[in-house]
Design a protein around this motif. Structure first.
Motif, short mmCIF file in Angstrom:
data_model
loop_
_atom_site.label_atom_id
_atom_site.label_comp_id
_atom_site.label_asym_id
_atom_site.label_seq_id
_atom_site.Cartn_x
_atom_site.Cartn_y
_atom_site.Cartn_z
N LYS A 1 11.64 7.31 -12.90
CA LYS A 1 11.62 5.93 -13.09
C LYS A 1 10.84 6.12 -11.67
CE LYS A 1 13.66 1.53 -13.37
NZ LYS A 1 14.97 0.89 -13.55
N HIS A 2 11.06 6.68 -10.35
CA HIS A 2 10.79 5.73 -9.13
C HIS A 2 9.00 6.42 -8.71
CE1 HIS A 2 10.34 5.20 -4.98
NE2 HIS A 2 9.89 6.25 -4.62
N SER A 3 8.73 7.23 -9.38
CA SER A 3 7.61 8.66 -9.47
C SER A 3 6.27 7.64 -10.53
CB SER A 3 7.73 10.00 -9.82
OG SER A 3 8.08 9.89 -11.39
N GLU A 4 7.42 6.94 -11.62
CA GLU A 4 5.62 6.43 -12.40
C GLU A 4 5.90 4.87 -11.91
OE1 GLU A 4 7.90 6.00 -15.80
OE2 GLU A 4 7.40 8.16 -16.33
N ARG A 5 6.13 4.47 -10.54
CA ARG A 5 6.30 3.06 -10.16
C ARG A 5 4.72 3.05 -8.69
NH1 ARG A 5 10.74 0.11 -5.96
NH2 ARG A 5 10.00 -2.16 -6.98
N LYS A 6 4.32 2.15 -9.45
CA LYS A 6 2.57 1.57 -8.30
C LYS A 6 2.69 0.88 -7.31
CE LYS A 6 -0.48 1.64 -11.31
NZ LYS A 6 -1.94 0.99 -11.94
N GLY B 1 -2.51 -4.34 10.61
CA GLY B 1 -2.07 -3.97 12.40
C GLY B 1 -1.94 -2.47 12.93
N GLY B 2 -3.36 -1.88 11.95
CA GLY B 2 -3.72 -0.41 12.77
C GLY B 2 -2.30 0.08 11.57
N SER B 3 -1.54 0.34 11.17
CA SER B 3 -1.09 1.03 10.00
C SER B 3 -1.05 0.41 8.20
CB SER B 3 0.55 0.49 10.17
OG SER B 3 1.17 0.31 11.78
N ALA B 4 -0.78 1.66 7.41
CA ALA B 4 -1.15 1.19 6.20
C ALA B 4 0.48 1.22 5.41
CB ALA B 4 -1.56 2.66 5.80
N TRP B 5 0.32 0.08 4.42
CA TRP B 5 1.63 0.29 4.01
C TRP B 5 1.47 -0.21 2.30
CZ3 TRP B 5 5.56 -1.49 7.48
CH2 TRP B 5 5.42 -1.45 8.30
N ASN B 6 2.49 0.62 1.40
CA ASN B 6 2.44 0.92 -0.71
C ASN B 6 3.12 -0.27 -0.29
OD1 ASN B 6 0.75 2.59 -0.26
ND2 ASN B 6 2.25 4.08 0.44
N ILE B 7 2.51 -1.15 -1.32
CA ILE B 7 3.67 -2.71 -1.52
C ILE B 7 3.99 -2.17 -3.02
CG2 ILE B 7 3.75 -4.80 -1.81
CD1 ILE B 7 3.34 -4.03 1.25
N PRO B 8 5.04 -2.32 -3.62
CA PRO B 8 5.65 -1.94 -5.09
C PRO B 8 4.41 -2.83 -5.48
CG PRO B 8 6.93 -1.62 -4.00
CD PRO B 8 6.40 -1.81 -2.55
N TYR B 9 3.70 -2.72 -7.16
CA TYR B 9 3.72 -3.87 -7.71
C TYR B 9 4.26 -4.86 -8.20
CZ TYR B 9 -1.14 -1.86 -8.66
OH TYR B 9 -2.95 -0.65 -8.16
N ASP B 10 5.83 -4.35 -8.24
CA ASP B 10 6.87 -5.04 -9.27
C ASP B 10 7.03 -6.25 -7.85
OD1 ASP B 10 6.57 -3.87 -11.09
OD2 ASP B 10 8.68 -2.63 -10.50
N ASP B 11 6.80 -5.98 -6.65
CA ASP B 11 7.20 -7.42 -5.57
C ASP B 11 6.03 -8.34 -5.19
OD1 ASP B 11 10.11 -6.10 -5.09
OD2 ASP B 11 9.25 -4.61 -3.73
N ILE B 12 4.75 -8.50 -5.56
CA ILE B 12 3.07 -8.68 -5.64
C ILE B 12 3.26 -9.32 -6.47
CG2 ILE B 12 0.99 -8.58 -5.56
CD1 ILE B 12 1.37 -5.74 -4.49
N LEU B 13 3.10 -11.05 -6.15
CA LEU B 13 3.44 -12.26 -6.73
C LEU B 13 1.85 -12.42 -6.72
CD1 LEU B 13 6.12 -14.43 -4.51
CD2 LEU B 13 6.80 -13.52 -6.93
N TYR B 14 1.29 -12.59 -5.74
CA TYR B 14 -0.73 -13.50 -6.10
C TYR B 14 -0.97 -12.76 -4.66
CZ TYR B 14 0.57 -17.74 -3.59
OH TYR B 14 1.84 -18.88 -2.88
N PHE B 15 -2.22 -12.70 -3.98
CA PHE B 15 -3.54 -13.16 -2.81
C PHE B 15 -4.02 -13.81 -3.07
CE2 PHE B 15 -2.46 -8.70 -4.99
CZ PHE B 15 -2.47 -7.93 -4.19
N GLU B 16 -4.28 -14.55 -2.24
CA GLU B 16 -4.87 -15.61 -1.80
C GLU B 16 -5.78 -15.41 -0.45
OE1 GLU B 16 -3.63 -19.12 -0.67
OE2 GLU B 16 -2.07 -17.90 0.25
#
Length: 250
Positions: free
Chosen positions: A137-142, A149-164
């Motif tokens: 289940k975790h491996s299928e998570r996108k 700030g010079g760093s890359a962050w992976n945000i789970p799709y499930d946690d994303i609401l919207y971009f503006e």
């Protein structure tokens, strides 16, 4: 949710296995659905064809008093679900070699001669199947990657609401998640190009349809309510496309 199936032709043995499985589930906080037990391999296969599942756990008797034995049943289940976890419960230890002949890749071959050992073996099978299920289940998570700030962050799709778009700074976006917001350099068309699952509802907003609570389509008020209560505008021309997208998610 991990599904568990049992196939045992003798009612007394089937009830014993059901009881042992339920004992393990009561003692352990597992996200498990003890789906159905069967006394006939054909009924189990017919059920799986109508209700396909992945990563399920199967406890199968070997001698099912049927033209199809449990090992042949396991081979058919393996063909339907390569990720299945299969354990055989039997009095016929001499048939264990057939597991290899049929390439079933069984997790365990449990003998019925000692109910206490059966319970221990069943418990170990369930725990391992749960671990496998959660890893899968975790491996299928996108994840959606942003750089700030010079760093890359992976945000789970499930946690994303919207971009503006950030109206105060050109070429900058604000990402809204269930836990907060983050600004980073980017453009909305890059978001939908990288993640077609998200939806451009208006020229300044891209939403995650899976986190939409409600779409208002009144004549004078067209907007989207997200699961956290935020209100997002939507273009009139985009409403039907979004409704169609939401219907496909159901």
């Amino acid at each position: 949710m991990l599904h568990i199936f049992i196939c045992e032709d003798r009612s007394d043995q089937r009830e014993l296995i059901e009881r042992l499985v339920n004992n393990v589930l009561i003692e352990n906080d597992c996200n498990v659905d003890f789906a159905i037990s069967f006394d006939n391999p054909i009924n189990l296969l017919n059920y799986l064809r109508k209700n396909p599942v992945k990563n399920a756990l199967y406890f199968l008797d070997v001698d099912l008093q049927h033209e199809m034995n449990g090992i042949e049943l396991g081979a058919q289940i393996r063909g339907m679900d390569v990720s299945a976890t299969i354990a055989f419960i039997t009095t016929h230890s001499e048939m264990a070699h057939l597991v290899f002949a049929h390439k079933v890749e069984a997790l365990e071959y449990i003998l019925k001669d000692d109910p206490k050992k059966m319970e221990i073996a069943i418990k170990e099978c369930i725990q391992l199947a749960c671990e496998r299920y959660m890893r899968g289940k975790h491996s299928e998570r996108k994840y959606f990657m942003i750089t700030t700030g010079g760093s890359a962050w992976n945000i789970p799709y499930d946690d994303i609401l919207y971009f503006e778009t950030d109206t105060d700074m050109p070429n900058r976006l604000i990402l809204h998640t269930k836990t907060g917001r983050t600004g980073y350099r980017g453009k909305l068309h890059h978001v939908t190009a990288a993640a077609p699952e998200f939806f451009a509802c208006q020229r300044s907003f891209v939403v995650n349809p899976k986190n939409i609570k409600h779409v208002v389509t009144a004549r004078r008020k067209k907007q989207i309510e997200m699961v956290n209560g935020d209100i997002i505008p939507i273009s009139k021309s985009k409403i039907q496309e979004l409704l169609d997208r939401l219907e496909r998610l159901e």
